[in-house]
Design a protein around this motif. Structure first.
Motif, short mmCIF file in Angstrom:
data_model
loop_
_atom_site.label_atom_id
_atom_site.label_comp_id
_atom_site.label_asym_id
_atom_site.label_seq_id
_atom_site.Cartn_x
_atom_site.Cartn_y
_atom_site.Cartn_z
N ALA A 236 0.83 -1.21 0.00
CA ALA A 236 0.00 0.00 0.00
C ALA A 236 0.86 1.26 0.00
O ALA A 236 0.49 2.27 -0.61
N ASP A 237 2.01 1.21 0.67
CA ASP A 237 2.91 2.36 0.66
C ASP A 237 3.49 2.60 -0.73
O ASP A 237 3.61 3.74 -1.19
N GLY A 238 3.85 1.51 -1.41
CA GLY A 238 4.32 1.65 -2.79
C GLY A 238 3.25 2.19 -3.71
O GLY A 238 3.53 3.00 -4.61
N LEU A 239 2.00 1.76 -3.49
CA LEU A 239 0.89 2.26 -4.31
C LEU A 239 0.66 3.75 -4.06
O LEU A 239 0.26 4.48 -4.99
N LEU A 240 0.90 4.21 -2.84
CA LEU A 240 0.75 5.64 -2.55
C LEU A 240 1.74 6.46 -3.38
O LEU A 240 1.38 7.49 -3.96
N ILE A 241 2.99 6.00 -3.45
CA ILE A 241 4.00 6.71 -4.24
C ILE A 241 3.63 6.67 -5.72
O ILE A 241 3.72 7.68 -6.43
N ALA A 242 3.21 5.49 -6.21
CA ALA A 242 2.82 5.37 -7.62
C ALA A 242 1.62 6.25 -7.93
O ALA A 242 1.55 6.90 -8.99
N GLY A 243 0.65 6.29 -7.01
CA GLY A 243 -0.52 7.14 -7.22
C GLY A 243 -0.16 8.61 -7.28
O GLY A 243 -0.73 9.36 -8.09
N ALA A 244 0.78 9.04 -6.44
CA ALA A 244 1.23 10.44 -6.48
C ALA A 244 1.87 10.76 -7.83
O ALA A 244 1.63 11.84 -8.40
N ALA A 245 2.67 9.82 -8.35
CA ALA A 245 3.31 10.05 -9.65
C ALA A 245 2.27 10.13 -10.77
O ALA A 245 2.36 10.98 -11.67
N VAL A 246 1.26 9.25 -10.71
CA VAL A 246 0.21 9.25 -11.74
C VAL A 246 -0.60 10.54 -11.69
O VAL A 246 -0.90 11.15 -12.74
N LEU A 247 -0.96 10.99 -10.50
CA LEU A 247 -1.75 12.22 -10.38
C LEU A 247 -0.96 13.44 -10.83
O LEU A 247 -1.50 14.33 -11.50
N ALA A 248 0.34 13.49 -10.49
CA ALA A 248 1.16 14.61 -10.95
C ALA A 248 1.29 14.59 -12.47
O ALA A 248 1.22 15.63 -13.13
N GLY A 249 1.49 13.39 -13.03
CA GLY A 249 1.54 13.28 -14.48
C GLY A 249 0.23 13.68 -15.13
O GLY A 249 0.21 14.28 -16.21
N GLY A 250 -0.90 13.35 -14.49
CA GLY A 250 -2.20 13.75 -15.03
C GLY A 250 -2.38 15.25 -15.05
O GLY A 250 -2.96 15.80 -15.99
N ALA A 251 -1.88 15.94 -14.00
CA ALA A 251 -1.97 17.40 -13.97
C ALA A 251 -1.16 18.01 -15.10
O ALA A 251 -1.61 18.95 -15.78
N LEU A 252 0.04 17.47 -15.35
CA LEU A 252 0.86 17.97 -16.45
C LEU A 252 0.22 17.65 -17.80
O LEU A 252 0.25 18.48 -18.73
#
Length: 266
Positions: A236-252
């Motif tokens: 779940a901790d790894g998924l949190l980091i991956a989710g943050a990367a996906v959301l930041a990429g979505g904003a860009l």
């Protein structure tokens, strides 16, 4: 008084995540937004951060109370750039004597302020939901940080509340000696600078004593140290980091699709 204790609801799903995972997710989410200077990507990022607050167990009023210095700084930067920016391109929106506000300077200032908020808010959220001792333990166990660095950072966090108390004591002592600004802005600024300097000197002395005490207790010996509380890094901790990367990429990506993307370099 300044407080560094967590203020999140203990049962919140993201507040329970590993401190290193939360810190890594905040860094990933923040650094991705540095690539652009347009206001769209950071505005989307701020909306995502605010929408995620209930998952961290933080109330909006508590966040506003913690982040008010950040909001005040953002307002000051916005006003300064709008009034004194050299680039006055774009359509003229307002004009008052030497002050000319154009669409170009307003867009640039808004982009900078929103980016600052979007980059800083994840850090505020992380430290508002993390116990400093858990963070130090996780840095040693999961990030393999040196014990000297992690425990030193923990001590610094624990000593932060003393700064507010010392500022009060210095101000009260000077007032008792008759040292007061008397409503004079220049004198008030001079008193502020001198008080800040005295506070800085006291902090350096305390840090020196702390470093000597840590060395005397073997924190620089290089031998492995044990920890009292285990910090587990889960899927779940790894998924949190991956989710943050996906959301930041979505904003860009949204900024690119809307045609507002303005790279920081180039």
């Amino acid at each position: 008084m300044i407080s560094v204790e967590p203020v999140a609801a203990p049962g919140a799903p993201l507040a329970r995540r590993n401190p290193v995972a939360k810190l890594a997710a905040a860094l990933v989410f923040s650094f991705a937004l540095i690539a652009t200077v347009d206001p769209v990507a950071p505005a989307i990022a701020i909306a995502i951060e605010l929408a995620a607050l209930p998952l961290f167990g933080i109330r909006y009023r508590v966040l506003a109370r913690r982040a008010w210095p950040l909001l005040a700084s953002a307002a000051g930067i916005l006003i300064t750039l709008v009034l004194f920016a050299a680039d006055r391109s774009g359509r003229v929106l307002a004009e008052a004597g030497p002050v000319v506000v154009t669409s170009g300077v307003l867009l640039t200032a808004l982009g900078l302020v929103l980016r600052m908020l979007a980059v800083a808010l994840p850090g505020v959220i992380v430290f508002a939901t993390t116990d400093p001792t858990d963070l130090a333990d996780a840095l040693i166990q999961n990030a393999k940080a040196p014990a000297r660095f992690a425990i030193g950072a923990l001590a610094a966090f624990r000593l932060v509340p003393l700064l507010g108390q010392e500022w009060q004591m210095i101000s009260m002592a000077r007032r008792a000696r008759g040292v007061d600004s008397g409503g004079n802005p220049a004198a008030k600024l001079r008193l502020f600078v001198s008080t800040a300097f005295a506070l800085l000197v006291g902090a350096i002395r305390r840090g020196t004593r702390l470093a000597v005490a840590m060395d005397a207790r073997g924190f620089d010996a290089g031998t492995p140290r044990t920890v009292a509380r285990r910090q587990h890094f889960t899927t779940a901790d790894g998924l949190l980091i991956a989710g943050a990367a996906v959301l930041a990429g979505g904003a860009l990506a949204a900024s690119i699709v809307l045609g507002t993307f303005r790279p920081l370099l180039g």
